[in-house]
Design an enzyme around this catalytic site. Structure first.
Site, short mmCIF file in Angstrom:
data_model
loop_
_atom_site.label_atom_id
_atom_site.label_comp_id
_atom_site.label_asym_id
_atom_site.label_seq_id
_atom_site.Cartn_x
_atom_site.Cartn_y
_atom_site.Cartn_z
N GLY A 42 -84.23 -38.76 12.94
CA GLY A 42 -84.71 -37.39 12.89
C GLY A 42 -85.57 -37.05 11.70
O GLY A 42 -85.46 -35.95 11.15
N SER A 43 -86.47 -37.95 11.31
CA SER A 43 -87.30 -37.65 10.14
C SER A 43 -88.25 -36.48 10.41
O SER A 43 -88.49 -35.65 9.53
CB SER A 43 -88.09 -38.88 9.68
OG SER A 43 -89.09 -39.23 10.62
N MET B 126 -86.39 -39.90 22.56
CA MET B 126 -86.86 -41.10 23.25
C MET B 126 -86.39 -41.16 24.71
O MET B 126 -85.85 -42.17 25.18
CB MET B 126 -86.40 -42.34 22.49
CG MET B 126 -86.87 -42.40 21.05
SD MET B 126 -88.67 -42.33 20.89
CE MET B 126 -89.12 -43.92 21.59
N ARG B 127 -86.61 -40.08 25.43
CA ARG B 127 -86.32 -40.06 26.86
C ARG B 127 -87.52 -39.46 27.58
O ARG B 127 -88.14 -38.50 27.10
CB ARG B 127 -85.08 -39.22 27.17
CG ARG B 127 -83.82 -39.64 26.43
CD ARG B 127 -83.38 -41.03 26.79
NE ARG B 127 -83.15 -41.20 28.22
CZ ARG B 127 -82.91 -42.38 28.79
NH1 ARG B 127 -82.91 -43.48 28.05
NH2 ARG B 127 -82.71 -42.45 30.09
N LEU C 162 -88.87 -37.15 30.29
CA LEU C 162 -88.33 -35.97 30.95
C LEU C 162 -88.88 -35.84 32.37
O LEU C 162 -90.04 -36.16 32.63
CB LEU C 162 -88.67 -34.73 30.13
CG LEU C 162 -88.06 -34.72 28.73
CD1 LEU C 162 -88.69 -33.61 27.88
CD2 LEU C 162 -86.55 -34.56 28.80
N HIS D 280 -96.55 -37.36 19.43
CA HIS D 280 -96.72 -38.74 19.89
C HIS D 280 -97.45 -39.54 18.82
O HIS D 280 -98.43 -39.05 18.24
CB HIS D 280 -97.52 -38.77 21.20
CG HIS D 280 -97.71 -40.15 21.74
ND1 HIS D 280 -96.69 -40.85 22.35
CD2 HIS D 280 -98.80 -40.96 21.76
CE1 HIS D 280 -97.15 -42.04 22.72
NE2 HIS D 280 -98.42 -42.13 22.37
N THR E 26 -96.52 -31.85 29.48
CA THR E 26 -96.80 -31.64 30.90
C THR E 26 -96.10 -32.76 31.68
O THR E 26 -95.61 -33.73 31.08
CB THR E 26 -98.31 -31.67 31.18
OG1 THR E 26 -98.81 -32.99 30.88
CG2 THR E 26 -99.04 -30.64 30.34
N LEU F 35 -97.01 -38.09 31.47
CA LEU F 35 -96.47 -38.60 30.21
C LEU F 35 -97.55 -38.69 29.13
O LEU F 35 -98.62 -39.25 29.35
CB LEU F 35 -95.85 -39.98 30.43
CG LEU F 35 -95.22 -40.65 29.21
CD1 LEU F 35 -94.01 -39.87 28.72
CD2 LEU F 35 -94.83 -42.10 29.53
N GLU G 71 -97.51 -37.46 10.27
CA GLU G 71 -96.69 -36.72 11.22
C GLU G 71 -95.96 -35.58 10.51
O GLU G 71 -95.83 -34.46 11.05
CB GLU G 71 -95.67 -37.64 11.89
CG GLU G 71 -96.26 -38.63 12.87
CD GLU G 71 -95.19 -39.49 13.52
OE1 GLU G 71 -94.00 -39.12 13.48
OE2 GLU G 71 -95.53 -40.56 14.06
#
EC number: 2.1.2.2
Length: 241
Positions: free
Chosen positions: A39-40, A117-118, A120, A136, A168, A171, A201
């Site tokens: 969780g950085s 990391m899933r 949706l 991303h 959206t 992916l 990021e």
């Protein structure tokens, strides 16, 4: 024509209840952050929100992995945490339904994916349409999917980075809010490049989240994002190597 991407106001914050313009100024956005690991980016968002005094509160941090290191850090900050393990569900639809059920009680204005990391499902994306944001690790539309740093090195690009965008059903696509870039060096490894991208990021995502919290983000009819005040929307980090 541009459409502001803003949460709906409650009756207490309606124009009738407050002077013109005061509703937007007084509203505090509620943010739910989704993680899967250390969780950085989540930490960068929480720290920036507090240090910069955003008109927002991090209502909860939810992880797809119960052992995610980021959960412990969030708990230490006094933030509500929860784990919804994908291993407990037979398919993506069932997991996404459980994840949505965990998110909804926090009444989020925005759901920010911060190393989640899933993939949706379209149903989940539709449920939170206009409120779901991801970061991303590439300069989209280049290198969607996994292993972006290795892809950047293999193709010989000289600049790499990250993209904060609305989610959206397709992916790693969606309207771009902000990007960050770093140089790709001749002797880079995927690991070294990843660390450099992570630095940018931590600049780009908090900036985008703050603009959302301040109600400055709008979406034009052609699906391009506009940010009121025209702040810089490209962050750059020069290599010290």
């Amino acid at each position: 024509m541009e459409c502001p991407i803003l949460p709906e106001f409650s009756a207490d914050s309606s124009p009738a209840a407050q002077p013109a313009g005061a509703a937007l100024a007084a509203a505090r956005r509620r943010l739910v952050l989704l993680i899967s690991g250390r969780g950085s980016n989540m930490r960068a968002l929480v720290e920036a929100c507090r240090a910069e005094g955003w008109p927002a509160d991090v209502a909860a941090v939810i992880s797809s992995r119960p052992d995610a290191a980021g959960l412990e850090w969030a708990r230490e900050q006094g933030i509500a945490t929860q784990a919804v393990s994908h291993k407990d569900y037979p398919n993506r639809e069932a997991f996404d339904a459980a994840l949505a059920a965990a998110i909804e009680p926090y009444q989020p204005d925005y759901v920010l994916l911060a190393g989640f990391m899933r993939v949706l499902t379209p149903g989940f994306v539709a449920r939170f349409a206009g409120r779901l944001v991801n970061i991303h690790p590439s300069l989209l539309p280049a290198f969607p999917g996994l292993h972006t740093h290795a892809q950047a090195i293999a193709t010989g690009v000289r600049v790499h980075g990250c993209t904060v965008h609305f989610v959206t059903p397709l992916l790693d696509h969606g309207p771009i809010i902000v990007q960050g870039c770093v140089p790709v060096l001749a002797d880079d490894t995927p690991e070294a490049l990843a660390q450099r991208v992570l630095q940018v990021e931590h600049l780009a995502y908090p900036a985008a989240a703050r603009w959302l919290a301040e109600g400055r983000v709008s979406l034009a009819a052609d699906q391009r994002v506009d940010v009121a005040g025209n702040p810089p929307r490209l962050f750059m980090i020069e290599s010290s190597r």
